[in-house]
Design an enzyme around this catalytic site. Structure first.
Site, PDB file in Angstrom:
ATOM      1  N   ASP A  43      10.809   2.216   6.439  1.00  0.00           N
ATOM      2  CA  ASP A  43      10.334   0.846   6.596  1.00  0.00           C
ATOM      3  C   ASP A  43      11.382   0.079   7.397  1.00  0.00           C
ATOM      4  O   ASP A  43      12.533  -0.055   6.955  1.00  0.00           O
ATOM      5  CB  ASP A  43      10.102   0.177   5.240  1.00  0.00           C
ATOM      6  CG  ASP A  43       9.314  -1.121   5.378  1.00  0.00           C
ATOM      7  OD1 ASP A  43       8.195  -1.210   4.843  1.00  0.00           O
ATOM      8  OD2 ASP A  43       9.826  -2.066   6.051  1.00  0.00           O
ATOM      9  N   ILE A  71       0.841  -1.212   0.000  1.00  0.00           N
ATOM     10  CA  ILE A  71       0.000   0.000   0.000  1.00  0.00           C
ATOM     11  C   ILE A  71       0.871   1.255   0.000  1.00  0.00           C
ATOM     12  O   ILE A  71       0.578   2.223  -0.718  1.00  0.00           O
ATOM     13  CB  ILE A  71      -0.974  -0.012   1.201  1.00  0.00           C
ATOM     14  CG1 ILE A  71      -1.965  -1.167   1.044  1.00  0.00           C
ATOM     15  CG2 ILE A  71      -1.722   1.317   1.303  1.00  0.00           C
ATOM     16  CD1 ILE A  71      -2.866  -1.396   2.240  1.00  0.00           C
ATOM     17  N   ALA A  85     -11.235   2.375   4.160  1.00  0.00           N
ATOM     18  CA  ALA A  85     -10.233   2.827   3.184  1.00  0.00           C
ATOM     19  C   ALA A  85      -9.993   1.765   2.106  1.00  0.00           C
ATOM     20  O   ALA A  85      -9.802   2.092   0.940  1.00  0.00           O
ATOM     21  CB  ALA A  85      -8.925   3.176   3.891  1.00  0.00           C
ATOM     22  N   GLY A  86     -10.017   0.507   2.498  1.00  0.00           N
ATOM     23  CA  GLY A  86      -9.751  -0.560   1.527  1.00  0.00           C
ATOM     24  C   GLY A  86     -11.003  -1.094   0.858  1.00  0.00           C
ATOM     25  O   GLY A  86     -10.923  -2.039   0.072  1.00  0.00           O
ATOM     26  N   THR A 136      -4.596   4.687   7.978  1.00  0.00           N
ATOM     27  CA  THR A 136      -5.443   3.628   7.420  1.00  0.00           C
ATOM     28  C   THR A 136      -4.882   2.267   7.813  1.00  0.00           C
ATOM     29  O   THR A 136      -5.333   1.253   7.294  1.00  0.00           O
ATOM     30  CB  THR A 136      -5.483   3.696   5.877  1.00  0.00           C
ATOM     31  OG1 THR A 136      -4.129   3.579   5.401  1.00  0.00           O
ATOM     32  CG2 THR A 136      -6.106   4.984   5.381  1.00  0.00           C
ATOM     33  N   ALA A 137      -3.865   2.247   8.706  1.00  0.00           N
ATOM     34  CA  ALA A 137      -3.194   0.969   9.009  1.00  0.00           C
ATOM     35  C   ALA A 137      -4.018   0.185  10.032  1.00  0.00           C
ATOM     36  O   ALA A 137      -4.883  -0.615   9.657  1.00  0.00           O
ATOM     37  CB  ALA A 137      -1.785   1.242   9.491  1.00  0.00           C
ATOM     38  N   ASP A 161      -9.127   6.171   9.768  1.00  0.00           N
ATOM     39  CA  ASP A 161     -10.067   5.178   9.233  1.00  0.00           C
ATOM     40  C   ASP A 161     -10.179   3.975  10.154  1.00  0.00           C
ATOM     41  O   ASP A 161     -11.099   3.172  10.024  1.00  0.00           O
ATOM     42  CB  ASP A 161      -9.583   4.727   7.843  1.00  0.00           C
ATOM     43  CG  ASP A 161     -10.522   3.733   7.185  1.00  0.00           C
ATOM     44  OD1 ASP A 161     -11.724   4.062   7.074  1.00  0.00           O
ATOM     45  OD2 ASP A 161     -10.070   2.636   6.795  1.00  0.00           O
ATOM     46  N   HIS A 165     -13.432   2.361   8.962  1.00  0.00           N
ATOM     47  CA  HIS A 165     -12.597   1.272   8.419  1.00  0.00           C
ATOM     48  C   HIS A 165     -13.037   0.885   6.997  1.00  0.00           C
ATOM     49  O   HIS A 165     -13.331  -0.280   6.725  1.00  0.00           O
ATOM     50  CB  HIS A 165     -12.644   0.047   9.350  1.00  0.00           C
ATOM     51  CG  HIS A 165     -11.467  -0.871   9.163  1.00  0.00           C
ATOM     52  ND1 HIS A 165     -10.894  -1.585  10.183  1.00  0.00           N
ATOM     53  CD2 HIS A 165     -10.743  -1.198   8.054  1.00  0.00           C
ATOM     54  CE1 HIS A 165      -9.894  -2.309   9.711  1.00  0.00           C
ATOM     55  NE2 HIS A 165      -9.782  -2.082   8.417  1.00  0.00           N
ATOM     56  N   GLU A 205     -13.062  -0.955  17.570  1.00  0.00           N
ATOM     57  CA  GLU A 205     -14.032  -0.720  16.502  1.00  0.00           C
ATOM     58  C   GLU A 205     -15.294  -1.528  16.793  1.00  0.00           C
ATOM     59  O   GLU A 205     -15.173  -2.691  17.161  1.00  0.00           O
ATOM     60  CB  GLU A 205     -13.436  -1.118  15.156  1.00  0.00           C
ATOM     61  CG  GLU A 205     -12.222  -0.253  14.790  1.00  0.00           C
ATOM     62  CD  GLU A 205     -11.589  -0.607  13.440  1.00  0.00           C
ATOM     63  OE1 GLU A 205     -12.109  -1.490  12.737  1.00  0.00           O
ATOM     64  OE2 GLU A 205     -10.581   0.024  13.102  1.00  0.00           O
TER      65      GLU A 205
HETATM   66  N1  LIG Z   1      -8.066   0.579   6.438  1.00  0.00           N
HETATM   67  C1  LIG Z   1      -8.180  -0.412   5.587  1.00  0.00           C
HETATM   68  O1  LIG Z   1      -9.243  -0.642   5.007  1.00  0.00           O
HETATM   69  C2  LIG Z   1      -6.974  -1.281   5.297  1.00  0.00           C
HETATM   70  C3  LIG Z   1      -6.940  -2.015   4.089  1.00  0.00           C
HETATM   71  C4  LIG Z   1      -5.809  -2.748   3.807  1.00  0.00           C
HETATM   72  C5  LIG Z   1      -4.738  -2.791   4.701  1.00  0.00           C
HETATM   73  N2  LIG Z   1      -4.816  -2.089   5.863  1.00  0.00           N
HETATM   74  C6  LIG Z   1      -3.668  -2.096   6.804  1.00  0.00           C
HETATM   75  O2  LIG Z   1      -2.514  -1.637   6.104  1.00  0.00           O
HETATM   76  C7  LIG Z   1      -1.387  -2.421   6.513  1.00  0.00           C
HETATM   77  C8  LIG Z   1      -0.339  -2.389   5.409  1.00  0.00           C
HETATM   78  O3  LIG Z   1      -0.812  -3.113   4.295  1.00  0.00           O
HETATM   79  P1  LIG Z   1       0.175  -3.541   3.102  1.00  0.00           P
HETATM   80  O4  LIG Z   1      -0.637  -4.312   2.129  1.00  0.00           O
HETATM   81  O5  LIG Z   1       0.947  -2.373   2.619  1.00  0.00           O
HETATM   82  O6  LIG Z   1       1.142  -4.532   3.883  1.00  0.00           O
HETATM   83  P2  LIG Z   1       2.631  -4.960   3.493  1.00  0.00           P
HETATM   84  O7  LIG Z   1       2.918  -6.159   4.315  1.00  0.00           O
HETATM   85  O8  LIG Z   1       2.774  -5.034   2.019  1.00  0.00           O
HETATM   86  O9  LIG Z   1       3.522  -3.713   4.027  1.00  0.00           O
HETATM   87  C9  LIG Z   1       3.711  -3.426   5.368  1.00  0.00           C
HETATM   88  C10 LIG Z   1       5.117  -2.860   5.508  1.00  0.00           C
HETATM   89  O10 LIG Z   1       5.310  -2.421   6.851  1.00  0.00           O
HETATM   90  C11 LIG Z   1       6.675  -2.686   7.171  1.00  0.00           C
HETATM   91  N3  LIG Z   1       6.855  -2.695   8.618  1.00  0.00           N
HETATM   92  C12 LIG Z   1       6.582  -3.691   9.508  1.00  0.00           C
HETATM   93  N4  LIG Z   1       6.883  -3.295  10.765  1.00  0.00           N
HETATM   94  C13 LIG Z   1       7.362  -2.028  10.665  1.00  0.00           C
HETATM   95  C14 LIG Z   1       7.829  -1.070  11.618  1.00  0.00           C
HETATM   96  N5  LIG Z   1       7.893  -1.356  12.933  1.00  0.00           N
HETATM   97  N6  LIG Z   1       8.219   0.135  11.165  1.00  0.00           N
HETATM   98  C15 LIG Z   1       8.176   0.440   9.849  1.00  0.00           C
HETATM   99  N7  LIG Z   1       7.758  -0.429   8.894  1.00  0.00           N
HETATM  100  C16 LIG Z   1       7.337  -1.641   9.302  1.00  0.00           C
HETATM  101  C17 LIG Z   1       6.968  -4.023   6.519  1.00  0.00           C
HETATM  102  O11 LIG Z   1       8.348  -4.205   6.330  1.00  0.00           O
HETATM  103  C18 LIG Z   1       6.205  -3.885   5.196  1.00  0.00           C
HETATM  104  O12 LIG Z   1       7.045  -3.410   4.159  1.00  0.00           O
HETATM  105  C19 LIG Z   1      -1.975  -3.804   6.785  1.00  0.00           C
HETATM  106  O13 LIG Z   1      -1.188  -4.531   7.706  1.00  0.00           O
HETATM  107  C20 LIG Z   1      -3.342  -3.487   7.346  1.00  0.00           C
HETATM  108  O14 LIG Z   1      -3.282  -3.447   8.752  1.00  0.00           O
HETATM  109  C21 LIG Z   1      -5.900  -1.343   6.172  1.00  0.00           C
END
Ligand SMILES: NC(=O)c1ccc[n+]([C@@H]2O[C@H](COP(=O)([O-])OP(=O)(O)OC[C@H]3O[C@@H](n4cnc5c(N)ncnc54)[C@H](O)[C@@H]3O)[C@@H](O)[C@H]2O)c1
Length: 308
Positions: A172, A153, A285-286, A233-234, A259, A283, A264
């Site tokens: 990261d 993302i 965003a995705g 959005t995490a 989000d 929640h 929740e």
């Molecule tokens: N709000 C929504 O609707 C929605 C939708 C999709 C995903 N998400 C959230 O977004 C997050 C990210 O999704 P993604 O597909 O990009 O995941 P991803 O696994 O592709 O990327 C996550 C990144 O975070 C990095 N990371 C892990 N721990 C870290 C830290 N302590 N400091 C810095 N970086 C760190 C990892 O190395 C990785 O590159 C998901 O885990 C999920 O919780 C939310």
């Protein structure tokens, strides 16, 4: 023929795809019926969930013959991954399938928050003309976007933001500075503290783990560029909600879009009362029509493959 249990909502054509090959119980309300869920889980060869079903503890114990858990999304904090591994259960997320929806949410809310001018409809329709008050919004072009987490993302968001003329930096914890993903996206890797100090927009894209819980706490928010905007959005636990509210009221944060929340649905608390320039969404965003279809289709395919 295997038995597949789907405990939260899934796009119907994808459910039908599963039904062509297997016996399927699809009940989007099952997540809210714990006793029935446990009962059905005992007979399931595969379980499909979103983010509300907690695949741990009693539910994990009940999955006596389950081979695969399909996750209609990407965050895996509702699933006991070591517990699944110990039971030989494969966990299959919909990696990448909702990345564009989240990335569009980030750039859209960044533009809304920086400009601060789009909530005047009632005033304008009512004959007011608040032009002076809305004439000092900020452009997004040329501003710096700081991405915390540069996975699927984060990288998709960087592409959209670069298209709008933003400078993009990213932190990261799991990626080396010479990781080709940075150069390929024209993104500069940066430590967390300098990223927070320099970014006009900070957007969080890390999973919720013990290492990321309250990553954005009061001290780190105090280290952000004054007036910057924060987008989460995490996962809710990644920011300290009380600290965000206090920083909005003090003006340290120029705006925020949240989000996701620690609990929740968000309880009707006083946390966010009277916070200026704050956008709250439930929640989503995705979640878009397109991502729902992509996520469900991908999980149906992955579950079918795993059961083959
Ligand atoms: N709000 C929504 O609707 C929605 C939708 C999709 C995903 N998400 C959230 O977004 C997050 C990210 O999704 P993604 O597909 O990009 O995941 P991803 O696994 O592709 O990327 C996550 C990144 O975070 C990095 N990371 C892990 N721990 C870290 C830290 N302590 N400091 C810095 N970086 C760190 C990892 O190395 C990785 O590159 C998901 O885990 C999920 O919780 C939310």
């Amino acid at each position: 023929m295997a038995r597949i249990l789907i405990a939260e909502f899934m796009d119907l054509p994808a459910v039908a795809q599963l039904q062509q090959a297997h016996e399927v119980l699809y009940d989007p309300q099952l997540v809210d019926q714990p006793a029935r869920l446990l009962d059905e889980a005992a007979r399931a060869d595969a379980l499909v969930v979103r983010n509300r079903t907690q695949v741990r503890g009693p539910l994990l114990q009940a999955l006596a013959r389950c081979k695969v858990v399909g996750r209609l999304g990407v965050g895996l904090d509702n699933i006991d991954l070591p517990g699944c591994a110990a039971r030989g259960i494969a966990v299959l997320p919909a990696t990448g399938a909702n990345a564009l929806s989240v990335a569009e949410y980030v750039v859209a809310t960044a533009m809304l928050l920086l400009r601060g001018a789009y909530r005047a409809s009632d005033a304008v329709a009512g004959g007011a003309w608040p032009r002076p008050a809305l004439s000092n919004g900020r452009e997004i072009g040329g501003k710096t976007l700081g991405l915390v987490g540069f996975g699927m993302i984060g990288q998709t968001t960087a592409r959209l933001a670069r298209g709008l003329g933003m400078v993009v930096v990213a932190f990261d914890a799991m990626m080396e500075n010479d990781d080709p993903a940075f150069a390929e996206s024209s993104v500069a890797p940066l430590g967390l503290a300098p990223l927070l100090a320099n970014a006009d927009v900070v957007s969080l894209h890390v999973p919720l783990t013990e290492g990321t819980r309250h990553l954005l706490d009061a001290a780190r928010i105090a280290g952000m560029k004054p007036g910057a905007v924060l987008i989460n959005t995490a996962r809710g636990g990644v920011v300290d909600e009380q600290a965000v509210a206090a920083a909005l009221r003090s003006g340290q944060l120029g705006g925020a879009a949240l989000d996701v929340f620690e609990h929740e649905p968000l309880a009707a608390t006083a946390h966010f009362a009277d916070c200026p320039n704050l956008l709250l969404t439930p929640h989503i965003a995705g979640l878009t029509a397109e991502s729902n279809e992509r996520v469900s289709t991908l999980i149906a395919q992955r579950v079918l493959e795993a059961l083959r």
